[in-house]
Every structure is written in structure tokens, then in C-alpha cells.
Scaffold this active site. Structure first.
Site, PDB file in Angstrom:
ATOM      1  CB  SER A  66      -0.903   0.009   1.230  1.00  0.00           C
ATOM      2  OG  SER A  66      -1.636  -1.191   1.330  1.00  0.00           O
TER       3      SER A  66
HETATM    4  N1  SAH Z   1      -0.148  -4.889   4.188  1.00  0.00           N
HETATM    5  C1  SAH Z   1       0.467  -5.377   2.974  1.00  0.00           C
HETATM    6  C2  SAH Z   1      -0.397  -5.106   1.789  1.00  0.00           C
HETATM    7  C3  SAH Z   1      -0.497  -6.295   0.889  1.00  0.00           C
HETATM    8  S1  SAH Z   1      -1.793  -6.224  -0.320  1.00  0.00           S
HETATM    9  C4  SAH Z   1       1.865  -4.819   2.816  1.00  0.00           C
HETATM   10  O1  SAH Z   1       2.284  -4.001   3.650  1.00  0.00           O
HETATM   11  O2  SAH Z   1       2.565  -5.219   1.901  1.00  0.00           O
HETATM   12  C5  SAH Z   1      -3.069  -7.144   0.490  1.00  0.00           C
HETATM   13  C6  SAH Z   1      -2.793  -8.576   0.749  1.00  0.00           C
HETATM   14  O3  SAH Z   1      -4.001  -9.159   1.236  1.00  0.00           O
HETATM   15  C7  SAH Z   1      -2.370  -9.424  -0.439  1.00  0.00           C
HETATM   16  O4  SAH Z   1      -1.118  -9.974  -0.176  1.00  0.00           O
HETATM   17  C8  SAH Z   1      -3.452 -10.515  -0.521  1.00  0.00           C
HETATM   18  O5  SAH Z   1      -2.956 -11.783  -0.893  1.00  0.00           O
HETATM   19  C9  SAH Z   1      -3.971 -10.523   0.898  1.00  0.00           C
HETATM   20  N2  SAH Z   1      -5.309 -11.103   1.101  1.00  0.00           N
HETATM   21  C10 SAH Z   1      -6.414 -10.992   0.335  1.00  0.00           C
HETATM   22  N3  SAH Z   1      -7.445 -11.686   0.876  1.00  0.00           N
HETATM   23  C11 SAH Z   1      -6.964 -12.257   2.009  1.00  0.00           C
HETATM   24  C12 SAH Z   1      -7.523 -13.118   3.009  1.00  0.00           C
HETATM   25  N4  SAH Z   1      -8.789 -13.553   2.959  1.00  0.00           N
HETATM   26  N5  SAH Z   1      -6.727 -13.510   4.035  1.00  0.00           N
HETATM   27  C13 SAH Z   1      -5.437 -13.106   4.110  1.00  0.00           C
HETATM   28  N6  SAH Z   1      -4.852 -12.309   3.212  1.00  0.00           N
HETATM   29  C14 SAH Z   1      -5.600 -11.889   2.151  1.00  0.00           C
END
Ligand code: SAH
Length: 222
Positions: A66
Site C-alpha cells: 500500500s
Molecule cells: N499490508 C500489505 C499489503 C499487501 S496487499 C503490505 O504491507 O505489503 C493485500 C494482501 O491481502 C495481499 O497480499 C493478498 O494476498 C492478501 N489477502 C487478500 N485476501 C486475504 C484473506 N482472505 N486472508 C489473508 N490475506 C488476504
């Protein structure tokens, strides 16, 4: 190692934090944490020169880290009104979507305990490697479907989602302590809004904030 961005990252990171403050992030603890965690360590080497720009970046498997501004805004919202201990830290917090582990790392400085769950094994593995240098004993990375929450860590003082679904899963509400807050993008496709849900003794209070764009919340582990 030690070449390139790593050597002078403190200056560009300080600039990022200054811009966050100018952009309206007023929570000094959040700004301090974002000045401490080295975002360039969480992205591929080729993207490291862009690590301190206010932009989301690819982290593999079609997912993104993000924007710093969004991370700061959401964590500041999570902390607003939360009970803080003598060190100014929140209690136990759950993050849905560890991705590369960046936001989890920031949270580990601001919360007594952090549970962060990721559904994609490739990113879970990446996050484990990325946070190792922090030796954060209070940060628990989990592989699993975050739509089910993390029952083992409940109740949570706060829940923060980095992926957006059509609605807030009931499990999150159930696993939120009374007095706790959920901050999550919610909506369909490109029409997501940032949602804040406060769990009070009299029930749930929902506030819809600005529109946002997050990767989709998906069920199951892959
Ligand atoms: N906070 C992260 C942002 C990653 S983007 C960072 O700092 O890099 C959001 C993430 O949510 C993705 O990696 C995606 O695979 C994950 N995601 C989506 N649905 C999910 C679920 N049901 N449980 C766990 N992770 C999930």
C-alpha cells in the site's frame, strides 16, 4: 549490500515522513514508526529507488504494497480513541493481508502484539524473510484465510484490512473486543470506501470515509 538506496535511505525516508505530516498525518507515533521501518527492504531491489515515493508498488503474485499515505492514515484511524499503554502502544491488533510485511512491521512498533495473516504462501514466505531483521517478538505472521480472522489471537483491540471485500466478514466483528475498531476498505470493484466500525457496548457504529482502491479480499489459502 549497503550499496544504493540503503546507504542514504534515512534522508529520503525522512522526506517521505515530512510529506506525510504535511499531507495531514498528525499522529506523531505513526510518523515515528514510518521513519524507523525501512520500506525499501520490503520491495524488490529494482523498485527500491521508488520505495519512499507515495505510491503502491508490486510485491509479486499480482499484489501490491500500500501507499505510505494509506498505511499511515489507516493506522492513525485505528489508534484514534484506542486505549494506549504507558508506552503509547495499542493492545493486540490483527492485520488481514500481510503482503510483504511492511504494514505489519509498522504495527509491531505501535501495538503490544500483532497478528498478521496472509492467504498466499509465496507472500507469507516473503514477509517472514522481510521482517526477520526486526527481531520483533510481538509480531506473529500467519498463513491462512483472514476472512475467518485469527481466532487464536482474539479478542483484538483493532483489526486492519489491506484487502477489500464487499462486506466486513462477521468473524472480524466477533473477534473484535468491545471498545475496539475495524478499519477496512469495503465495496465492489473500483468503488471501495474506507470503512471504520466501532464496537461499543450499545452495538456497532459504522463510519464511511474517503474512497480507496485496494486489492480484493479473497477466501481460501493459495
Ligand atoms: N499490508 C500489505 C499489503 C499487501 S496487499 C503490505 O504491507 O505489503 C493485500 C494482501 O491481502 C495481499 O497480499 C493478498 O494476498 C492478501 N489477502 C487478500 N485476501 C486475504 C484473506 N482472505 N486472508 C489473508 N490475506 C488476504
Amino acid at each position: 549490500m549497503g550499496m544504493g538506496i540503503g546507504m542514504d535511505s534515512a534522508a529520503v525516508r525522512a522526506r517521505m515522513v515530512r510529506l506525510l505530516a504535511e499531507g495531514g498525518i498528525a499522529d506523531q507515533a505513526v510518523l515515528k514508526a514510518m521513519n524507523t521501518i525501512e520500506r525499501h527492504r520490503f520491495v524488490d531491489t529494482a523498485l527500491a529507488p521508488q520505495a519512499y515515493e507515495d505510491t503502491s508498488l508490486p510485491i509479486g503474485l499480482s499484489q501490491t504494497i500500500s501507499k505510505p499515505n494509506v498505511v499511515a492514515r489507516m493506522i492513525a484511524l485505528l489508534r484514534e480513541g484506542a486505549v494506549l499503554d504507558a508506552q503509547g502502544k495499542m493492545g493486540r491488533v490483527l492485520e488481514i493481508g500481510s503482503g510483504c510485511g511492511y504494514q505489519a512491521a509498522i504495527l509491531s512498533l505501535l501495538c503490544k502484539e500483532v497478528y498478521s495473516i496472509e492467504r498466499l504462501r509465496g507472500l507469507y514466505d516473503k514477509a517472514l524473510v522481510n521482517v526477520r531483521h526486526l527481531s520483533a517478538a510481538n509480531l506473529h505472521l500467519l498463513l491462512g484465510d483472514g476472512m475467518l480472522g485469527a481466532p487464536g489471537g482474539a479478542p483484538f483491540a483493532g483489526i486492519i484490512a489491506a484487502a477489500g471485500g464487499e462486506a466486513i466478514p462477521q468473524a472480524w466483528v466477533d473477534q473484535l473486543a468491545v471498545g475496539g475498531r475495524i478499519v477496512a476498505p469495503t465495496g465492489q470493484g473500483s468503488t471501495q470506501s474506507l470503512l471504520v466500525i466501532d464496537k461499543t457496548e450499545r452495538g456497532l457504529k459504522q463510519t464511511v470515509l474517503e474512497s480507496v482502491l485496494f486489492v480484493p479480499l479473497k477466501s481460501g489459502v493459495a
